[in-house]
Design a protein around this motif. Structure first.
Motif, short mmCIF file in Angstrom:
data_model
loop_
_atom_site.label_atom_id
_atom_site.label_comp_id
_atom_site.label_asym_id
_atom_site.label_seq_id
_atom_site.Cartn_x
_atom_site.Cartn_y
_atom_site.Cartn_z
N UNK A 49 18.66 4.83 32.42
CA UNK A 49 18.99 6.26 32.35
C UNK A 49 20.18 6.49 33.27
N UNK A 50 21.33 6.72 32.67
CA UNK A 50 22.56 6.81 33.44
C UNK A 50 23.06 8.26 33.54
N UNK A 51 23.98 8.45 34.48
CA UNK A 51 24.59 9.76 34.69
C UNK A 51 26.03 9.72 34.18
N UNK A 52 26.85 10.67 34.62
CA UNK A 52 28.22 10.75 34.11
C UNK A 52 29.15 9.66 34.66
N UNK A 53 28.65 8.81 35.54
CA UNK A 53 29.45 7.68 36.02
C UNK A 53 29.44 6.53 35.01
N UNK A 55 30.49 6.53 31.48
CA UNK A 55 31.06 7.36 30.41
C UNK A 55 30.80 6.87 28.99
N UNK A 56 30.37 5.63 28.83
CA UNK A 56 30.12 5.10 27.49
C UNK A 56 28.85 5.68 26.88
N UNK A 57 28.01 6.32 27.70
CA UNK A 57 26.74 6.87 27.22
C UNK A 57 26.66 8.36 27.52
N UNK A 58 26.00 9.06 26.67
CA UNK A 58 25.73 10.47 26.93
C UNK A 58 24.59 10.58 27.93
N UNK A 59 24.69 11.52 28.83
CA UNK A 59 23.58 11.77 29.74
C UNK A 59 22.71 12.93 29.28
N UNK A 60 22.94 13.40 28.06
CA UNK A 60 22.16 14.51 27.51
C UNK A 60 21.18 13.96 26.47
N UNK A 61 19.93 14.41 26.59
CA UNK A 61 18.84 13.98 25.70
C UNK A 61 18.23 15.21 25.04
N UNK A 62 17.82 15.06 23.80
CA UNK A 62 17.03 16.08 23.12
C UNK A 62 15.60 15.94 23.64
N UNK A 63 14.88 17.06 23.76
CA UNK A 63 13.50 16.93 24.19
C UNK A 63 12.64 18.06 23.65
N UNK A 64 11.36 17.76 23.61
CA UNK A 64 10.33 18.74 23.27
C UNK A 64 9.17 18.51 24.23
#
Length: 129
Positions: A49-53, A55-64
């Motif tokens: 689970x990465x943060x904005x450091x 950049x190749x991955x989004x740090x935003x997840x959909x959730x319910x």
């Protein structure tokens, strides 16, 4: 990036339940109702689970939430672990009160456990245990 089926649990503390008001900094004013979920370091590393450091991955997840209170919400992974590209918390993307509203709905208390389960690499299901 997390894989489908991975999960971990986090135990709520006062800071998680009262993020905007239980503060040890004066960087901004008090804001009631904010909340976040801690990502323990071993789980951040294991689930990638990465943060904005990273950049190749989004740090935003959909959730319910498993109780149906929130559907199609968005969580952001932020903060730094010792390995700086890994996140230390989830909070509402653009709405720091999103988790606080759910905590209020489920009558969350200090010591309660929340399960964070990846139902896909980009989708999370939150459950109060």
């Amino acid at each position: 990036m997390p894989t489908t089926g991975q999960y971990f649990r986090t135990t709520l503390k006062q800071a998680h339940l009262e993020w905007g008001s239980h503060r040890h900094t004066n960087t901004r004013g008090i804001r009631y109702g904010e909340g976040y979920l801690q990502i323990p370091a071993p789980d951040a590393y294991n689930c990638e689970i990465t943060n904005d450091k990273e950049p190749a991955r989004s740090q935003v997840y959909n959730f319910s939430t498993s109780d149906g209170f929130i559907t199609n919400g968005r969580l952001k992974a932020s903060g730094n672990q010792a390995q700086e590209k890994y996140a230390k918390q989830f909070h509402g993307d653009g709405n720091l009160q999103l988790l606080g509203d759910w905590f209020y709905h489920i009558d969350a208390q200090i010591g309660d456990e929340i399960e964070i389960k990846f139902i896909s690499p980009t989708d999370i299901l939150l459950t109060k245990i």
